[in-house]
Design a protein around this motif. Structure first.
Motif, mmCIF file in Angstrom:
data_model
loop_
_atom_site.group_PDB
_atom_site.id
_atom_site.type_symbol
_atom_site.label_atom_id
_atom_site.label_comp_id
_atom_site.label_asym_id
_atom_site.label_seq_id
_atom_site.Cartn_x
_atom_site.Cartn_y
_atom_site.Cartn_z
ATOM 1 N N ILE A 39 0.862 -1.183 0.000
ATOM 2 C CA ILE A 39 0.000 0.000 0.000
ATOM 3 C C ILE A 39 0.899 1.234 0.000
ATOM 4 O O ILE A 39 1.803 1.340 0.823
ATOM 5 C CB ILE A 39 -0.918 0.015 1.235
ATOM 6 C CG1 ILE A 39 -1.779 -1.237 1.271
ATOM 7 C CG2 ILE A 39 -1.796 1.265 1.238
ATOM 8 C CD1 ILE A 39 -2.665 -1.332 2.501
ATOM 9 N N PRO A 40 0.679 2.171 -0.929
ATOM 10 C CA PRO A 40 1.510 3.384 -0.962
ATOM 11 C C PRO A 40 1.473 4.122 0.367
ATOM 12 O O PRO A 40 0.460 4.142 1.061
ATOM 13 C CB PRO A 40 0.854 4.213 -2.080
ATOM 14 C CG PRO A 40 0.132 3.223 -2.928
ATOM 15 C CD PRO A 40 -0.323 2.150 -1.999
ATOM 16 N N LYS A 41 2.591 4.752 0.707
ATOM 17 C CA LYS A 41 2.721 5.421 1.999
ATOM 18 C C LYS A 41 1.695 6.531 2.167
ATOM 19 O O LYS A 41 1.160 6.731 3.273
ATOM 20 C CB LYS A 41 4.137 5.984 2.134
ATOM 21 C CG LYS A 41 4.403 6.648 3.478
ATOM 22 C CD LYS A 41 5.835 7.163 3.558
ATOM 23 C CE LYS A 41 6.088 7.865 4.881
ATOM 24 N NZ LYS A 41 7.469 8.382 4.988
ATOM 25 N N HIS A 42 1.403 7.259 1.075
ATOM 26 C CA HIS A 42 0.469 8.377 1.207
ATOM 27 C C HIS A 42 -0.963 7.894 1.452
ATOM 28 O O HIS A 42 -1.850 8.700 1.752
ATOM 29 C CB HIS A 42 0.522 9.286 -0.024
ATOM 30 C CG HIS A 42 -0.023 8.664 -1.270
ATOM 31 N ND1 HIS A 42 0.731 7.856 -2.091
ATOM 32 C CD2 HIS A 42 -1.252 8.727 -1.836
ATOM 33 C CE1 HIS A 42 -0.004 7.463 -3.118
ATOM 34 N NE2 HIS A 42 -1.209 7.973 -2.982
ATOM 35 N N ILE A 43 -1.194 6.598 1.306
ATOM 36 C CA ILE A 43 -2.496 6.013 1.647
ATOM 37 C C ILE A 43 -2.426 5.297 2.988
ATOM 38 O O ILE A 43 -3.325 5.405 3.818
ATOM 39 C CB ILE A 43 -2.959 5.021 0.544
ATOM 40 C CG1 ILE A 43 -3.186 5.773 -0.770
ATOM 41 C CG2 ILE A 43 -4.225 4.296 0.974
ATOM 42 C CD1 ILE A 43 -3.596 4.874 -1.919
ATOM 43 N N LEU A 44 -1.326 4.576 3.224
ATOM 44 C CA LEU A 44 -1.192 3.775 4.440
ATOM 45 C C LEU A 44 -1.148 4.641 5.701
ATOM 46 O O LEU A 44 -1.848 4.352 6.684
ATOM 47 C CB LEU A 44 0.083 2.919 4.353
ATOM 48 C CG LEU A 44 0.344 1.996 5.548
ATOM 49 C CD1 LEU A 44 -0.806 1.007 5.707
ATOM 50 C CD2 LEU A 44 1.666 1.246 5.360
ATOM 51 N N VAL A 87 -3.665 6.579 10.868
ATOM 52 C CA VAL A 87 -4.142 7.685 11.697
ATOM 53 C C VAL A 87 -5.667 7.687 11.761
ATOM 54 O O VAL A 87 -6.259 7.917 12.827
ATOM 55 C CB VAL A 87 -3.630 9.030 11.146
ATOM 56 C CG1 VAL A 87 -4.224 10.192 11.929
ATOM 57 C CG2 VAL A 87 -2.110 9.077 11.200
ATOM 58 N N ALA A 88 -6.313 7.406 10.631
ATOM 59 C CA ALA A 88 -7.774 7.403 10.586
ATOM 60 C C ALA A 88 -8.363 6.354 11.523
ATOM 61 O O ALA A 88 -9.407 6.587 12.150
ATOM 62 C CB ALA A 88 -8.262 7.157 9.159
ATOM 63 N N VAL A 112 0.847 14.333 11.582
ATOM 64 C CA VAL A 112 1.581 13.219 10.976
ATOM 65 C C VAL A 112 1.274 13.121 9.491
ATOM 66 O O VAL A 112 2.162 12.960 8.650
ATOM 67 C CB VAL A 112 1.235 11.892 11.684
ATOM 68 C CG1 VAL A 112 1.693 10.698 10.850
ATOM 69 C CG2 VAL A 112 1.885 11.849 13.066
ATOM 70 N N VAL A 113 0.001 13.215 9.157
ATOM 71 C CA VAL A 113 -0.407 13.112 7.752
ATOM 72 C C VAL A 113 0.131 14.287 6.949
ATOM 73 O O VAL A 113 0.666 14.122 5.841
ATOM 74 C CB VAL A 113 -1.948 13.043 7.647
ATOM 75 C CG1 VAL A 113 -2.392 13.117 6.190
ATOM 76 C CG2 VAL A 113 -2.463 11.770 8.292
ATOM 77 N N SER A 153 -8.548 13.421 2.985
ATOM 78 C CA SER A 153 -9.907 12.906 2.832
ATOM 79 C C SER A 153 -10.120 11.652 3.668
ATOM 80 O O SER A 153 -11.234 11.370 4.123
ATOM 81 C CB SER A 153 -10.199 12.604 1.355
ATOM 82 O OG SER A 153 -9.417 11.502 0.896
ATOM 83 N N TYR A 154 -9.044 10.883 3.892
ATOM 84 C CA TYR A 154 -9.164 9.695 4.739
ATOM 85 C C TYR A 154 -9.470 10.085 6.181
ATOM 86 O O TYR A 154 -10.094 9.301 6.917
ATOM 87 C CB TYR A 154 -7.884 8.860 4.696
ATOM 88 C CG TYR A 154 -7.672 8.125 3.392
ATOM 89 C CD1 TYR A 154 -8.352 6.950 3.120
ATOM 90 C CD2 TYR A 154 -6.788 8.611 2.438
ATOM 91 C CE1 TYR A 154 -8.156 6.277 1.919
ATOM 92 C CE2 TYR A 154 -6.583 7.943 1.241
ATOM 93 C CZ TYR A 154 -7.269 6.775 0.983
ATOM 94 O OH TYR A 154 -7.079 6.113 -0.205
#
Length: 468
Positions: free
Chosen positions: A4-9, A14-15, A121-122, A136-137
């Motif tokens: 899973i890409p880091k910008h999604i993981l 965090v979500a 963090v995000v 958006s997550y």
């Protein structure tokens, strides 16, 4: 092997933590009568469990960003999860009102760090091109948590035991700790401004004494003289903070931002509007359970309708503001939202559940539109370098308003019962209480009416053609 890409993981990790925190803040509301019976307490006394949690958020949110900069975002984020998990365990093991209130305060300490540090963090882990998708997550837990929380808490309290509400946080916390340790970098700032320790102590002690004094003035937990002493001490300490903060270069809360008209009106009007709305998570479940005899689960299924309405309105708020502008939307919507609160007091045990659901859903839409509009208005004229300070101040005020809402709602309920000569809470005590909180929300019009007609036009887009 699929990665899973880091910008999604990272946003998903965090979500999950934010979902746990958002769900936990709503899951307890429908279980208060059950918890009160088990602890042999007056259900109204359980207002302290809600107030102490919100107070803890208000106290510790302002220092969360500094701690992340000083000790590293991963360290603070994982520590926040540990504190939240410890608070959850203490809540589950509590056998008295004092222990339960203290455990909720500990839980709030963890929640105060998880939310802003998780967002940080995000923001620090994604590029600008990926930022919109990543953020958006983070909207998912804020929207879904309040929908799932009430029926889940009611289901557990009705068919199992209320203590499991807090035990379910443990596996989620452990997974969050492991995933954060593996995939979140421990980013920190090289140059960190010194923390305003004296300001933190004055504000923390002052707000704690003031809020707990007000919450216990109904002769719960401590005697009335002790509660009044807490209120006086709180006012003096908060006043001392306001006096000393004016001369500091880096105050904990930058009160100078209140000189910006849109920020001042958004925050102050929002404070009074949120007091009324903040009473709903406390009053509505009690109304449905103590007044109508519904189970915790049945109550939770009905109360989540407000959250569903709020979720629906999120898709329309921007276009409504663009069409009508901040001033018109906020003024008229305040009236409608306050009326929806009064309408809840008209419910009886014979009111069809379908009609209750519709009223709560529509009311949730209007309240969501007001929150979205007030939040957007507050930041309309805030410059980017001031954004962090503005966010801290606005967040503290919002949590205090929610805590005050619970306190005002409890006072209104007790006063209604006293004037009607009721020794215990009955259905007839609730309609006057809902009228009181509706009037408190309606009082926000005093500040909203001072808005200029084109206030916030740069971000609402009012006056520009609607997009096709």
């Amino acid at each position: 092997m699929f990665r899973i890409p880091k910008h999604i993981l990272v946003p998903m990790i965090v979500a999950c933590a934010l979902f746990m925190e958002n769900m936990d803040s709503t899951v307890i509301a429908t279980s208060l009568p059950t918890i009160a019976r088990d602890l042999h307490e007056d259900p109204i006394a359980l207002k302290l469990a809600l107030t102490s949690y919100l107070l803890s958020l208000a106290v510790f949110i302002p220092i969360s960003g500094w701690m992340a900069d000083r000790f590293g975002s991963r360290t603070v984020f994982r520590s926040a999860i540990c504190v939240f998990m410890a608070g959850s365990i203490l809540c589950a093991l509590s056998g008295s009102l004092v222990g339960f209130v203290a455990a909720r305060f500990v839980q709030g300490m963890g929640g105060a760090m998880m939310v802003p540090v998780g967002r940080l963090v995000v923001l620090r882990s994604t590029t600008k091109a990926e930022m919109v998708r990543a953020l958006s997550y983070l909207t998912i837990p804020a929207l879904i948590g309040p929908v799932i929380g009430p029926p889940l808490g009611g289901f557990i309290s009705t068919y199992f035991h209320w203590r499991w509400i807090f035990f379910i946080n443990i596996p989620i916390s452990i997974i969050g700790l492991v995933m954060a340790g593996r995939h979140i970098e421990n980013l920190r700032d090289e140059f960190v401004q010194p923390l305003d320790w004296s300001g933190f102590l004055l504000s923390a002690l002052g707000l704690s004494a003031l809020m707990l004094g007000l919450a216990t003035a109904g002769r719960h937990l401590v005697s009335l003289p002790v509660a009044l002493a807490g209120i006086v001490a709180g006012v003096l300490l908060v006043s001392a903070y306001v006096w000393t903060a004016r001369s500091k270069l880096h105050p904990l809360l930058n009160l100078g931002l209140l000189q910006i008209p849109t920020f001042r009106i958004g925050v102050v009007a929002g404070f009074f509007f949120r007091i009324g709305i903040g009473a709903i998570p406390f009053l509505l479940p009690l109304f449905l359970q103590l007044g109508f005899g519904l189970s915790s689960f049945e109550s939770g299924l009905l109360t989540c309708a407000s959250a569903v309405g709020a979720l629906f309105m999120k898709t329309m708020a921007a276009r409504i503001l663009q069409r009508f502008g901040f001033r018109r939307v906020l003024i008229w919507n305040t009236v409608v939202a306050a009326a929806s609160l009064m309408l809840i007091g008209v419910f009886t045990s014979h009111t069809p559940h379908a009609l209750i659901t519709v009223v709560l859903l529509i009311g949730g839409c209007f309240r969501s539109l007001q929150f979205t509009s007030l939040n957007a208005l507050a930041y309309a004229d805030i410059e980017r370098p001031q954004m962090s300070q503005a966010t801290s101040l606005a967040s503290v005020v919002q949590q205090l308003a929610a805590g005050m809402g619970v306190t005002v709602g409890a006072f209104a309920l007790q006063g209604s019962g006293f004037l009607q000569g009721h020794a215990s809470v009955v259905a007839a005590d609730f309609p006057p209480a809902f009228i009181v909180i509706a009037l408190v929300s309606l009082s926000s019009l005093i500040w909203l009416r001072t808005l200029v007609r084109n206030a916030g036009a740069a971000i609402s887009g009012h006056g520009r053609p609607l997009e096709e």
